[in-house]
Write a protein that holds these residues in place. Sequence first.
Motif, PDB file in Angstrom:
ATOM      1  N   UNK A 256      10.083 -38.730  11.681  1.00  0.00           N
ATOM      2  CA  UNK A 256      10.961 -37.896  12.746  1.00  0.00           C
ATOM      3  C   UNK A 256       9.868 -37.230  13.753  1.00  0.00           C
ATOM      4  N   UNK A 257       8.886 -37.002  13.491  1.00  0.00           N
ATOM      5  CA  UNK A 257       8.040 -36.213  14.296  1.00  0.00           C
ATOM      6  C   UNK A 257       6.478 -36.587  14.365  1.00  0.00           C
ATOM      7  N   UNK A 258       6.094 -36.622  15.485  1.00  0.00           N
ATOM      8  CA  UNK A 258       4.385 -37.140  15.881  1.00  0.00           C
ATOM      9  C   UNK A 258       3.698 -35.773  16.137  1.00  0.00           C
ATOM     10  N   UNK A 259       2.673 -35.601  15.590  1.00  0.00           N
ATOM     11  CA  UNK A 259       1.520 -34.733  15.923  1.00  0.00           C
ATOM     12  C   UNK A 259       0.245 -35.534  16.671  1.00  0.00           C
ATOM     13  N   UNK A 260       0.071 -35.396  17.727  1.00  0.00           N
ATOM     14  CA  UNK A 260      -0.813 -36.046  18.547  1.00  0.00           C
ATOM     15  C   UNK A 260      -1.889 -35.264  18.910  1.00  0.00           C
ATOM     16  N   UNK A 261      -3.294 -35.579  18.872  1.00  0.00           N
ATOM     17  CA  UNK A 261      -4.345 -34.703  18.928  1.00  0.00           C
ATOM     18  C   UNK A 261      -4.923 -34.395  20.212  1.00  0.00           C
ATOM     19  N   UNK A 262      -4.225 -35.210  21.299  1.00  0.00           N
ATOM     20  CA  UNK A 262      -4.354 -34.898  22.853  1.00  0.00           C
ATOM     21  C   UNK A 262      -3.148 -35.253  23.645  1.00  0.00           C
ATOM     22  N   UNK A 263      -3.099 -34.507  24.859  1.00  0.00           N
ATOM     23  CA  UNK A 263      -1.725 -35.052  25.609  1.00  0.00           C
ATOM     24  C   UNK A 263      -1.650 -36.705  25.974  1.00  0.00           C
ATOM     25  N   UNK A 264      -2.870 -37.169  25.976  1.00  0.00           N
ATOM     26  CA  UNK A 264      -2.935 -38.567  26.528  1.00  0.00           C
ATOM     27  C   UNK A 264      -2.392 -39.421  25.307  1.00  0.00           C
ATOM     28  N   UNK A 265      -2.627 -39.085  24.127  1.00  0.00           N
ATOM     29  CA  UNK A 265      -2.199 -39.761  22.678  1.00  0.00           C
ATOM     30  C   UNK A 265      -0.856 -39.570  22.788  1.00  0.00           C
ATOM     31  N   UNK A 266      -0.314 -38.214  23.133  1.00  0.00           N
ATOM     32  CA  UNK A 266       1.237 -37.815  23.006  1.00  0.00           C
ATOM     33  C   UNK A 266       1.930 -38.874  24.401  1.00  0.00           C
ATOM     34  N   UNK A 267       1.450 -39.000  25.279  1.00  0.00           N
ATOM     35  CA  UNK A 267       2.017 -39.756  26.616  1.00  0.00           C
ATOM     36  C   UNK A 267       2.082 -41.345  25.997  1.00  0.00           C
ATOM     37  N   UNK A 268       1.116 -41.712  25.411  1.00  0.00           N
ATOM     38  CA  UNK A 268       1.156 -43.081  24.581  1.00  0.00           C
ATOM     39  C   UNK A 268       2.146 -43.165  23.736  1.00  0.00           C
ATOM     40  N   UNK A 269       2.584 -42.199  22.955  1.00  0.00           N
ATOM     41  CA  UNK A 269       3.341 -42.183  21.843  1.00  0.00           C
ATOM     42  C   UNK A 269       4.956 -42.150  22.366  1.00  0.00           C
ATOM     43  N   UNK A 270       4.953 -41.425  23.528  1.00  0.00           N
ATOM     44  CA  UNK A 270       6.342 -41.417  24.190  1.00  0.00           C
ATOM     45  C   UNK A 270       6.701 -42.654  24.779  1.00  0.00           C
ATOM     46  N   UNK A 271       5.589 -43.383  25.246  1.00  0.00           N
ATOM     47  CA  UNK A 271       5.781 -44.701  26.107  1.00  0.00           C
ATOM     48  C   UNK A 271       6.326 -45.731  24.832  1.00  0.00           C
TER      49      UNK A 271
END
Length: 348
Positions: A256-271
């Motif tokens: 239910x939650x993702x911890x991403x080690x960079x904003x770039x990884x987080x943007x990919x997770x949102x996509x």
Amino acid sequence: MTSSRRRRPTLDDVAEAVGVSRATVSNAYNRPDQLSAQLREQILRVAGELGYPGPNPTARSLATSRTGAIAFLLDSSLSAAFSDPALSITLDALAKTVEPTGNALLLLPGREAQEGPPASRVLAAQADIAVAYSLADGTPALEAVRARGLPLVVIDQPPLPDTARVGCDDRGGASLAARHLVELGHRRFGILAAPRLSGAAVSSAFHGTRERLAGYLDTLAAAGISDITITEAPWLSASTARAAATDLLTASVRPTALLCMSDQLAFAAIAAAHRLGLRVPADVSIVGFDDTPQAAWSEPPLTTVRQDLAGKGRVAGELVMDLLAGEPVPPPVELPVSLAVRESTAAI
């Protein structure tokens, strides 16, 4: 037969034309603070009229034992580096800090098959000091810096004894991110991590990756949470990161939650979530790390760990100037972090 080739104007020709000493003309180029603005402008104007290009840089470096260049050591290729917003902000701030001194930046990129630039390139580089940007432990380029006896400034990693360094509180920042999600009621977690991990073990060759993963895992363990899946993805490869995030979000028991080690990884997770028809944050909450400019206007705006990227570059530039001036190596500088809470996280 008389040669038609015109003699190249010299510093002495400029001095004679202006009516000043040779040393005064030299100061106009090398020590402008020693002259009035009016006199320096006159010397440079006459030099331009005569076609004098200025002191020979090779001769000047031999005379002063200085090249006027700062070797900037990268882990990645130049194309990858230029697409990294966090690096761009840090490098821009460093460049602005050292620019008044007249020093140039010499970028030494890494290659896909190895961490950091080749040691041979570092050994051959004409530079007075080296700045290592986020390199792995034991990178051969760092041994080459040591072998040459160059002063060294490290940005982020690796931590080295008796070396000037500036970084941020990676572990503390990761703990802030994990604690935020725990307080929102999340109990099933995915971690989208930088590569070079071995399963769930904290065994990366990169100090920052180890610290961020430890911050996540320690905080989750303290909350009694063990339902955690870790997936690796390159920080700057959007397609690979989206695929890694898709694996996390299509697991039989979806986090239910993702911890991403960079904003770039987080943007990919949102996509990846959007492609799967999942709502962020209603179906999955996502947290990044860095707080690059895009974080505030992504869709939805990204909750992320904020570090002072410009401050990091500015401090690194100040350390460079201090070491070039002969100042002793100072203790490591650790910049604080905070959590920027936006719309990509919500209570479960």
